[in-house]
Design a protein around this motif. Structure first.
Motif, PDB file in Angstrom:
ATOM      1  N   PRO A 270       0.801  -1.231   0.000  1.00  0.00           N
ATOM      2  CA  PRO A 270       0.000   0.000   0.000  1.00  0.00           C
ATOM      3  C   PRO A 270       0.827   1.273   0.000  1.00  0.00           C
ATOM      4  N   ASN A 271       2.155   1.139   0.103  1.00  0.00           N
ATOM      5  CA  ASN A 271       3.017   2.325   0.086  1.00  0.00           C
ATOM      6  C   ASN A 271       3.218   2.883  -1.323  1.00  0.00           C
TER       7      ASN A 271
ATOM      8  N   GLY B 264       8.157   2.230   2.862  1.00  0.00           N
ATOM      9  CA  GLY B 264       9.042   2.069   1.727  1.00  0.00           C
ATOM     10  C   GLY B 264       8.508   1.204   0.606  1.00  0.00           C
ATOM     11  N   VAL B 265       9.007   1.459  -0.600  1.00  0.00           N
ATOM     12  CA  VAL B 265       8.721   0.657  -1.789  1.00  0.00           C
ATOM     13  C   VAL B 265      10.003   0.038  -2.320  1.00  0.00           C
ATOM     14  N   VAL B 266      11.142   0.719  -2.115  1.00  0.00           N
ATOM     15  CA  VAL B 266      12.436   0.166  -2.532  1.00  0.00           C
ATOM     16  C   VAL B 266      13.390   0.166  -1.341  1.00  0.00           C
ATOM     17  N   ASP B 267      14.358  -0.761  -1.383  1.00  0.00           N
ATOM     18  CA  ASP B 267      15.342  -0.836  -0.309  1.00  0.00           C
ATOM     19  C   ASP B 267      16.502   0.102  -0.616  1.00  0.00           C
ATOM     20  N   GLN B 268      17.561   0.040   0.203  1.00  0.00           N
ATOM     21  CA  GLN B 268      18.662   0.985   0.053  1.00  0.00           C
ATOM     22  C   GLN B 268      19.523   0.718  -1.182  1.00  0.00           C
ATOM     23  N   ARG B 269      19.250  -0.368  -1.892  1.00  0.00           N
ATOM     24  CA  ARG B 269      19.886  -0.598  -3.192  1.00  0.00           C
ATOM     25  C   ARG B 269      18.884  -0.375  -4.315  1.00  0.00           C
TER      26      ARG B 269
END
Length: 606
Positions: free
Chosen positions: A314-315, A556-561
C-alpha cells in the motif's frame, strides 16, 4: 542508435524512461561493451529542437504535447480549490530538457537525514563524489564576480569533467545586486560555498547551460551525446510506451522481472525481454503508475481496476512530496530590468536574431535567476532558537513518523535553510484552472514586474499518485494535497511576512520597485499572509517520494539498493525514491542518485 534494433533477443537491462535519471543509468551500464542496454522513452528525441536547446525559449515547451506531459492536480482545498499545473518532460532527457535549468546542491543535513531513515550509504559524504561526477562546473565570469561579490566561492569544488555543463551567466544586473544586498541587510549574507553542504543567505546559483554554445545542457545532450549514441550495445526506442512490466511467477517464491510490454502506434502489444534487470525511471508520477499497472501496489486500488495483485504494497504512490512555492509579483520602476519586456514580439525577434548571429549571445542564452536560503523567518527577520522552539511545540507530529521528526529536526536548526527564495525576473499569474505551466509565466499585465518566490524546503504534507484506469494512456492522478499538514501553511505564511522586509522602500530591492505600483495583497498580518498563500501558491515542479527508499514497514517501496520489495530483477531510479524532499531545486540530486544507482547495479552484477 541502431537504425533497425533487434528486439527479439533479450537485453541485459531495460531502462523504462529516457529522462534525467534513465539516461544516466543507461550511459553508465553501457560503458561495459559486454552488456546490452535498452532504453524505452515515450516521448521523442528533441535534442536538435531550438525550443529545447535555447534556454530563453523554455516557455514554448510547456503545455505542448511534443515536450510536456502537462499534468494537473485535482482542486486543492487549501488553495481555494484551484487546480495546479505540473510540467513533466515528455522527450529524451525528460524534465531536464524543459526545466528552468537551475543547479543547486543539498545540504549535508539533508542527505544525512536520508541515511538516518534507514538508508545506509546515502549520507552526504557517500553521495558527494556523485555530485562531482555528473557535471563539469565552470567558474563564473569576472563580470559576475565583480557585480555580485562572489567571494564565498571555493573554486576547487568546481573541478570535474562530467557530462552536464554547469555555468553562471554574464547577464546579471542591478536587480541581482539588490537581491544580494537586501538579504545581507537581514543578516543573511552567504559566507560559504553552497556546494560544500552548508549555506544561508543570498547566492548566485548555477544553471545547466553550456557556456561555450549557450545552449541547455541536459541528460540527452550530456549522457546520450553522439559518441555515446555510437555504442552498438545501447539501443534507444523513442515514442514507445511501456504498458507494464512482465514477471516470471513460477521460478521461485518471489516474482522475477523478465521484461516489459510495450504498445505500438496502433496500440498492439509486444514484449521485450531483460535477462538481468528492469530499471524503472519514468519519474515520480509515472513510475508508480507503471508499478500499479504491473500488479504492485495497494490491493484495493488494483482490484478496483481489475488488475491482478502480484505484490501487495500500500506504500506505492504514497509519500508524494513537492516543494510548494508562493509567487508574489511587484511592479518595478520604469528603468528597472524586467523580463516582461519579452511580451513585445519585436524585442523577441531582435533577441533571437542576436542569439543566432552571435553564437548564442544575449539574454536568450542566459539564466539570471538568483537564490536565497533562509532559516525560519517571520516579520521580524530570522527567528531566534527560542521563537522557533515555541512555534514548533504544537507540531510534534505522529509518534511513528520518522520522516516528520526528520523534517522537524531540519527546520528547527537556525543554521539550516527552512526556505528557498527565488528572484524571478518576470511577472507570474495564477489562474483558477491553468491549461499548463505556460499560463503562470506568460505576461498578461501591461506593467513590468519582478517576482519573489517563496519555497518551503521541507514540506510536511504528503500527497498521492495512483492510476485512473488500467489503460496506460490515461494519465495517473497526481494529488499533492498541499498544506494538508497545517504546519506547511503556517511556515509559508511566516515567510510571506518576511518578504515584506525585502520589498520595503528603504531596502535595496524595494528601491527598484514602483512606489504605489501594482502588487497583490500586502501581508500585514498572519491572516493576510495565509490568504496570499491560498491565492498565490503553486508547484515548483519538484515532485518526489512516491516510491520511497525506506524500510517497508516505514512506508518504503524500494530498499537501500533501490530494489523493489517483494520481487527480483526490478529497481526504481528517479526522484520517486527520495525518502525526503531535499532543499532547493532537485536536478542535481536526481543526477547524483542515478550515478550512484548505476554503481550499485554494476556491483550487484559482479
Amino acid at each position: 542508435m541502431a537504425p533497425t534494433p533487434d528486439l527479439t533477443q533479450p537485453f541485459d537491462y531495460i531502462v523504462v524512461g529516457g529522462g534525467t535519471a534513465g539516461l544516466v543509468v543507461a550511459n553508465r551500464l553501457s560503458e561495459d561493451s559486454d552488456v546490452r542496454v535498452l532504453v524505452i522513452e515515450a516521448g521523442g528525441n528533441r535534442v536538435a529542437d531550438p525550443v529545447v536547446a535555447v534556454p530563453g525559449l523554455v516557455v514554448g515547451t510547456y503545455g505542448n504535447d511534443a515536450y510536456d506531459w502537462s499534468f494537473h492536480s485535482p482542486p486543492q482545498p487549501t488553495l481555494k480549490n484551484r487546480t495546479v499545473a505540473q510540467a513533466r518532460g515528455k522527450m529524451l532527457g525528460g524534465s531536464s530538457a524543459l526545466s528552468f535549468m537551475m543547479v543547486l546542491y543539498p545540504t549535508k543535513a539533508d542527505m544525512d537525514a536520508w541515511a538516518a531513515l534507514g538508508n545506509d550509504g546515502w549520507d552526504y559524504d557517500s553521495l558527494t563524489p556523485y555530485f562531482r561526477k555528473f557535471a563539469t562546473v565552470y567558474a563564473p565570469p569576472q563580470s559576475a564576480k565583480d557585480l555580485l561579490g562572489l567571494t564565498y566561492l571555493d573554486e576547487s569544488l568546481g573541478e570535474g569533467n562530467g557530462p552536464i555543463q554547469v555555468s553562471a551567466s554574464e547577464g546579471y544586473n542591478v536587480v541581482n545586486k539588490a537581491w544580494f544586498d537586501s538579504f545581507a541587510a537581514e543578516g543573511l549574507k552567504v559566507t560559504s560555498d553552497p556546494r560544500n553542504g552548508k549555506a544561508l543567505g543570498a547566492f548566485q546559483n548555477w544553471a545547466s547551460i553550456d557556456p561555450t554554445t549557450h545552449t541547455r545542457s541536459h541528460a540527452a545532450t550530456g549522457y546520450y551525446n553522439p559518441k555515446v549514441a555510437e555504442r552498438p550495445n545501447l539501443v534507444i526506442l523513442t515514442e514507445t510506451v511501456v504498458s507494464k512490466i512482465i514477471f516470471d511467477t513460477a521460478s521461485g517464491p518471489e516474482p522475477i522481472a523478465t521484461g516489459v510490454e510495450i504498445l505500438t502506434g496502433s496500440d498492439e502489444t509486444r514484449q521485450i525481454s531483460a535477462s538481468r534487470e528492469v530499471i524503472l525511471s519514468a519519474g515520480a508520477i509515472q513510475s508508480p503508475q507503471i508499478l500499479e499497472l504491473s500488479g504492485i501496489g495497494d490491493s484495493s486500488i488494483l482490484s478496483r481496476h481489475r488488475i491482478p495483485v502480484l505484490v501487495e504494497n500500500p506504500n506505492v504512490g504514497t509519500n508524494v512530496q513537492d516543494h510548494p512555492i508562493v509567487c508574489q509579483s511587484f511592479e518595478v520602476k520604469p528603468h528597472t530590468p524586467s523580463g516582461d519586456v519579452l511580451r513585445d514580439p519585436e524585442i523577441v525577434r531582435s533577441l533571437i536574431e542576436l542569439y543566432t548571429t552571435s553564437g548564442g549571445q544575449g539574454p536568450l542564452g542566459q539564466s539570471t535567476i538568483s537564490v536565497a536560503y533562509a532559516p525560519m523567518v517571520d516579520e521580524s527577520g530570522p527567528m531566534t532558537e527560542q521563537a522557533i522552539a515555541s512555534f514548533l511545540a504544537p507540531y510534534s507530529g505522529p509518534d511513528d513518523s520518522a520522516s516528520w521528526k526528520a523534517n522537524l529536526e531540519l527546520i528547527s536548526n537556525p543554521a539550516e535553510p527552512a526556505y528557498q527564495m527565488l528572484l524571478f525576473p518576470f511577472q507570474v499569474t495564477i489562474p483558477q484552472d491553468p491549461t499548463s505551466m505556460a499560463e503562470y509565466i506568460t505576461p498578461v499585465l501591461p506593467e513590468n514586474h519582478l517576482t519573489i518566490m517563496t519555497i518551503l524546503n521541507h514540506p510536511f504534507s504528503r500527497g498521492t499518485v495512483h492510476i485512473a484506469s488500467p489503460n496506460v494512456r490515461d494519465k495517473p492522478v497526481w494529488d499533492p494535497k498541499y498544506n494538508d499538514a497545517g504546519i506547511d501553511m503556517e511556515l509559508l505564511s511566516r515567510a510571506v511576512r518576511f518578504v515584506e522586509r525585502i520589498v520595503k522602500p528603504e531596502s535595496p530591492f524595494g528601491s527598484l520597485l514602483k512606489e504605489g505600483g501594482k502588487r497583490g495583497m500586502v501581508a500585514e498580518d498572519l491572516e493576510s499572509a495565509r490568504e496570499i498563500v491560498r491565492d498565490r501558491q503553486i508547484s515548483v515542479f519538484h515532485v518526489a517520494g512516491s516510491l520511497a527508499m525506506l524500510p517497508k514497514e516505514k512506508g518504503g517501496v524500494v530498499d537501500q539498493r533501490l530494489r523493489v520489495y517483494g520481487v527480483k530483477g526490478l529497481r526504481v531510479v528517479d526522484a520517486s525514491v527520495f525518502p525526503l524532499e531535499p532543499v532547493g531545486n532537485i536536478q542535481s540530486v536526481v543526477y547524483a542518485v542515478a550515478e550512484k544507482a548505476a554503481d550499485l547495479i554494476k556491483e550487484d552484477r559482479k
